[in-house]
Design a protein around this motif. Sequence first.
Motif, PDB file in Angstrom:
ATOM      1  N   LEU A   1      24.641  -9.014  44.729  1.00 10.13           N
ATOM      2  CA  LEU A   1      24.539  -9.971  43.873  1.00 10.13           C
ATOM      3  C   LEU A   1      23.162  -9.724  43.041  1.00 10.13           C
ATOM      4  O   LEU A   1      23.053  -9.982  41.932  1.00 10.13           O
ATOM      5  CB  LEU A   1      24.127 -11.434  44.683  1.00 10.13           C
ATOM      6  N   LEU A   2      22.328  -9.006  43.786  1.00  8.37           N
ATOM      7  CA  LEU A   2      20.924  -8.601  42.821  1.00  8.37           C
ATOM      8  C   LEU A   2      21.521  -7.622  41.983  1.00  8.37           C
ATOM      9  O   LEU A   2      20.682  -7.454  40.784  1.00  8.37           O
ATOM     10  CB  LEU A   2      19.823  -7.971  43.872  1.00  8.37           C
TER      11      LEU A   2
ATOM     12  N   GLN B   1      30.057 -17.188  40.791  1.00  9.49           N
ATOM     13  CA  GLN B   1      28.853 -17.478  39.718  1.00  9.49           C
ATOM     14  C   GLN B   1      28.531 -18.699  39.241  1.00  9.49           C
ATOM     15  O   GLN B   1      27.730 -19.325  39.706  1.00  9.49           O
ATOM     16  CB  GLN B   1      28.987 -16.307  38.547  1.00  9.49           C
TER      17      GLN B   1
ATOM     18  N   LEU C   1      27.373 -20.882  42.610  1.00 11.20           N
ATOM     19  CA  LEU C   1      25.861 -20.714  42.564  1.00 11.20           C
ATOM     20  C   LEU C   1      25.280 -21.244  41.435  1.00 11.20           C
ATOM     21  O   LEU C   1      24.223 -21.960  41.714  1.00 11.20           O
ATOM     22  CB  LEU C   1      25.696 -19.118  42.721  1.00 11.20           C
ATOM     23  N   GLU C   2      25.647 -21.183  40.326  1.00 11.55           N
ATOM     24  CA  GLU C   2      24.778 -22.074  39.247  1.00 11.55           C
ATOM     25  C   GLU C   2      24.883 -23.528  39.305  1.00 11.55           C
ATOM     26  O   GLU C   2      23.773 -24.040  39.061  1.00 11.55           O
ATOM     27  CB  GLU C   2      25.442 -21.261  37.469  1.00 11.55           C
TER      28      GLU C   2
ATOM     29  N   GLN D   1      22.480 -24.434  42.140  1.00 11.61           N
ATOM     30  CA  GLN D   1      20.920 -24.364  41.600  1.00 11.61           C
ATOM     31  C   GLN D   1      20.857 -25.652  40.647  1.00 11.61           C
ATOM     32  O   GLN D   1      19.616 -26.381  40.826  1.00 11.61           O
ATOM     33  CB  GLN D   1      21.002 -22.741  40.601  1.00 11.61           C
ATOM     34  N   ARG D   2      21.575 -25.969  39.777  1.00  8.15           N
ATOM     35  CA  ARG D   2      21.515 -26.975  38.784  1.00  8.15           C
ATOM     36  C   ARG D   2      21.459 -28.310  39.269  1.00  8.15           C
ATOM     37  O   ARG D   2      20.930 -29.285  38.983  1.00  8.15           O
ATOM     38  CB  ARG D   2      22.300 -26.690  37.740  1.00  8.15           C
ATOM     39  N   TYR D   3      22.670 -28.545  39.895  1.00  9.66           N
ATOM     40  CA  TYR D   3      22.879 -29.844  40.383  1.00  9.66           C
ATOM     41  C   TYR D   3      22.704 -30.221  42.052  1.00  9.66           C
ATOM     42  O   TYR D   3      23.140 -31.240  42.437  1.00  9.66           O
ATOM     43  CB  TYR D   3      24.302 -30.285  39.922  1.00  9.66           C
TER      44      TYR D   3
ATOM     45  N   GLY E   1      29.416 -28.746  40.883  1.00 10.17           N
ATOM     46  CA  GLY E   1      29.039 -29.127  39.604  1.00 10.17           C
ATOM     47  C   GLY E   1      28.972 -30.574  39.373  1.00 10.17           C
ATOM     48  O   GLY E   1      29.314 -31.091  38.199  1.00 10.17           O
TER      49      GLY E   1
ATOM     50  N   GLU F   1      23.032 -15.158  48.043  1.00 14.02           N
ATOM     51  CA  GLU F   1      22.021 -15.822  47.356  1.00 14.02           C
ATOM     52  C   GLU F   1      20.932 -16.543  48.254  1.00 14.02           C
ATOM     53  O   GLU F   1      20.870 -17.662  48.367  1.00 14.02           O
ATOM     54  CB  GLU F   1      22.824 -16.802  46.650  1.00 14.02           C
TER      55      GLU F   1
ATOM     56  N   GLY G   1      17.627 -16.639  47.786  1.00 16.65           N
ATOM     57  CA  GLY G   1      16.636 -17.392  47.070  1.00 16.65           C
ATOM     58  C   GLY G   1      17.286 -18.717  46.637  1.00 16.65           C
ATOM     59  O   GLY G   1      16.224 -19.666  47.022  1.00 16.65           O
ATOM     60  N   LEU G   2      18.342 -19.046  46.266  1.00 18.02           N
ATOM     61  CA  LEU G   2      19.083 -20.153  46.264  1.00 18.02           C
ATOM     62  C   LEU G   2      18.798 -21.073  47.472  1.00 18.02           C
ATOM     63  O   LEU G   2      18.646 -22.093  47.787  1.00 18.02           O
ATOM     64  CB  LEU G   2      20.560 -20.034  45.679  1.00 18.02           C
TER      65      LEU G   2
ATOM     66  N   MET H   1      15.642 -22.257  48.037  1.00 21.97           N
ATOM     67  CA  MET H   1      15.349 -23.283  47.180  1.00 21.97           C
ATOM     68  C   MET H   1      15.812 -24.708  47.470  1.00 21.97           C
ATOM     69  O   MET H   1      15.275 -25.729  47.584  1.00 21.97           O
ATOM     70  CB  MET H   1      15.916 -22.974  45.673  1.00 21.97           C
TER      71      MET H   1
ATOM     72  N   ARG I   1      19.973 -35.618  30.987  1.00 25.41           N
ATOM     73  CA  ARG I   1      19.667 -34.208  31.709  1.00 25.41           C
ATOM     74  C   ARG I   1      20.095 -33.193  30.828  1.00 25.41           C
ATOM     75  O   ARG I   1      20.959 -33.393  29.964  1.00 25.41           O
ATOM     76  CB  ARG I   1      20.608 -33.842  32.918  1.00 25.41           C
TER      77      ARG I   1
ATOM     78  N   TYR J   1      24.904 -13.431  35.963  1.00 28.95           N
ATOM     79  CA  TYR J   1      24.423 -14.321  36.987  1.00 28.95           C
ATOM     80  C   TYR J   1      23.122 -13.616  37.483  1.00 28.95           C
ATOM     81  O   TYR J   1      22.976 -12.341  37.522  1.00 28.95           O
ATOM     82  CB  TYR J   1      25.303 -14.402  38.443  1.00 28.95           C
TER      83      TYR J   1
ATOM     84  N   ILE K   1      18.319 -16.060  42.154  1.00 32.45           N
ATOM     85  CA  ILE K   1      16.977 -16.910  42.087  1.00 32.45           C
ATOM     86  C   ILE K   1      15.776 -16.174  42.287  1.00 32.45           C
ATOM     87  O   ILE K   1      14.790 -16.579  41.647  1.00 32.45           O
ATOM     88  CB  ILE K   1      17.292 -17.938  43.037  1.00 32.45           C
TER      89      ILE K   1
ATOM     90  N   ARG L   1      12.479 -16.594  40.099  1.00 28.45           N
ATOM     91  CA  ARG L   1      11.305 -16.886  40.573  1.00 28.45           C
ATOM     92  C   ARG L   1      10.099 -15.706  40.400  1.00 28.45           C
ATOM     93  O   ARG L   1       8.933 -16.061  40.118  1.00 28.45           O
ATOM     94  CB  ARG L   1      11.307 -17.068  42.103  1.00 28.45           C
TER      95      ARG L   1
END
Lengths: 400, 254
Positions: free
Chosen positions: A106-107, A116, A119-120, A123-125, A130, A210, A212-213, A216, B32, B187, B190, B194
Amino acid sequence: MATAAHQAQAPTPSQTFFASLYEVASGERVRTCLQCGMCSGVCPFGYLMDFPPSRIITALRADVFEEVLATDTVWMCVSCYACTEVCPADIPVTAGLMTRAKEELLLAGNVPTELQGALENSQRYGNPQGESPRKRADWATGVEPAVTVLGRDKRPVDVLWFVGDYPSYHPRVQLTTKALARVLNALGIDFGILGPEENSDGDTQRLAGERGLFEMLAEKNGRVFGKYQFNEIITTDPHAYNALKNEYPALGISYPVRHYTQFLADQLDQLQPLLKQEVNATVTYHDPCYLGRANGVFDEPRALLEAIPGVKLVEMSHNHATSLCCGGGGGGMWLDGFQWEKAHARLSEWRVNEAVAAGANILATACPYEPPRFEDAIKTVKEAGVLVVKDIAELLAEAL
Amino acid sequence: MNIVVPVKLVPDLVEELTVDASGSALDTAWLRLIINEFDDHAIEQAILLKEQSGGQVVVVSPNAEGVEDMLFTASAKGADQLIKLNGDFEDGVNNHGLARALATLLRDLQPDLILTGVQAHNDLDGSLGPLLAQYLEMPYVGYVSGVTADSGKVVARKEYPGGLIAEMEVTLPAVLGIQAAEQPPRYVAISKVRQAMKTAAIDEQEAATLDPSGGPTVSRMYQPEATEQATMISGSEDEIAARIIDIFKESGVL
Ligand code: SF4
Ligand code: SF4
């Protein structure tokens, strides 16, 4: 291992990866790998991976981990813990090796597009689908008595019900959610939900690499938990249970938590007399990976099923710790197209075939990923005919 | 090559849109914002170009809620410089006003190439790219899905209906309206975003007073209304066309 000249140079990808495994609980056990290959043999998609678990370890030892990073077949891993279960050297294959390998991919930006998007969205919702966060409690409309939403109703509750993504939004799984609300109400449980303030538990995102996600999302949930008064948390989703029990505490978010099957089984004395309607069926129970293998919860779901009058419980050939993954874990839920392209087989179809072979007419589940996955599989498995998929909560609600 | 990517945030259609009390604008209470999808492709195309042939990428956005997160994400993907344009954007600005404000800033940045999304769903007065090209007196090509750099010029691939693709040499400096990057926007983990929040800086610039002239004035904004009346026209293509022209004449639009 390393010569003096070697040490002077920057560490190789294999060395960096090896070192990072040491940060995972029992990660250093990777050194004790016997190269027996049992992990790769038991893996449902091992035959399709360029580097199934044992070969990743071979590549690390040969100092060619960059070859692993260059392939995308690690994304076939559904984080099902089957490899971890059989490993004679007790190596954390799923939590350590495979998850770290996905993190590296992923990195490096080697992420299938389908994944993807999930994951997005997360993060967003705050949910992988979504969907609008404002609609997270919409499933509860019409449920009587009305479900307490902590942010709106502002009162302490005994039990905080962490509903989860699919139970909140997926039209099929919402039926399960409503059924569980009925059972909780029938028992007179004082419970509440977070509604729009709840975020995805993040566990499957973590297992899809993921981290980091995951952190979060966990931090967001942790902040919301801190706002309200409750005595314990119950979850619909085994992945949420796994996250809250095993992963959140390391981030300083620590609450007593039970999966709903544990919570209800502990109240079986009160629940049993309420189960008056017969459900005449031969039922087989699919152990979800994150309830069974990962967390050792095998008996409570079965105890609930056996408490339902008329239910005859039979086992599939893979049961308890040898259960077969439905294919949704570790990001599999968001990699259906990718995995289909590689495998031209669905794990959920194998499982449905097993349920049919066991002579069941109801396939019982306790994980929100499963009803949609198994119901889709039933449409494509010819022999599945009359097989019906029901969450345990739905069967309990029917028996009330 | 110095690539500048002007982007904007637009209402996220995941939430239902409502019209405010004035009856002529969106209610911003529940709005939003999300990066305009085509602008996201413009950022990706810029980073791909930089990876292929070097240079630097500057991402510019008018201030709005969530703009920092969007800019840091661009930085984590590979953008070198982030600029937030402060100004009176609160109540929404039309593209004429935005293009004038951006043009002043862009002149100072001396870009070789300006990539921007070919359109946005809230464009009421045409898309941003052609307006920018006009004010900066640069050539413009829109609906571009793929750009290759070549010394002093770029080759832009433009899609036409029917699956036709044209390759056009464009002399620099130029403005391109991006419909799709050569590959979907990447992608970025995160943890990298950060990290960018800690290391990257957002350069804040002040926009001069906005001049929205040339754009339309919204007199009424409303949800689509169901009408009761529909007429099916039958006949040959010529007959149908003739009947439509008659209808236009009868209603006074022709
Ligand atoms: S099962 Fe365990 S010991 Fe055997 S190859 Fe796999 S990781 Fe090594
Ligand atoms: S967790 Fe499951 S899918 Fe992943 S490598 Fe192990 S056995 Fe295979």
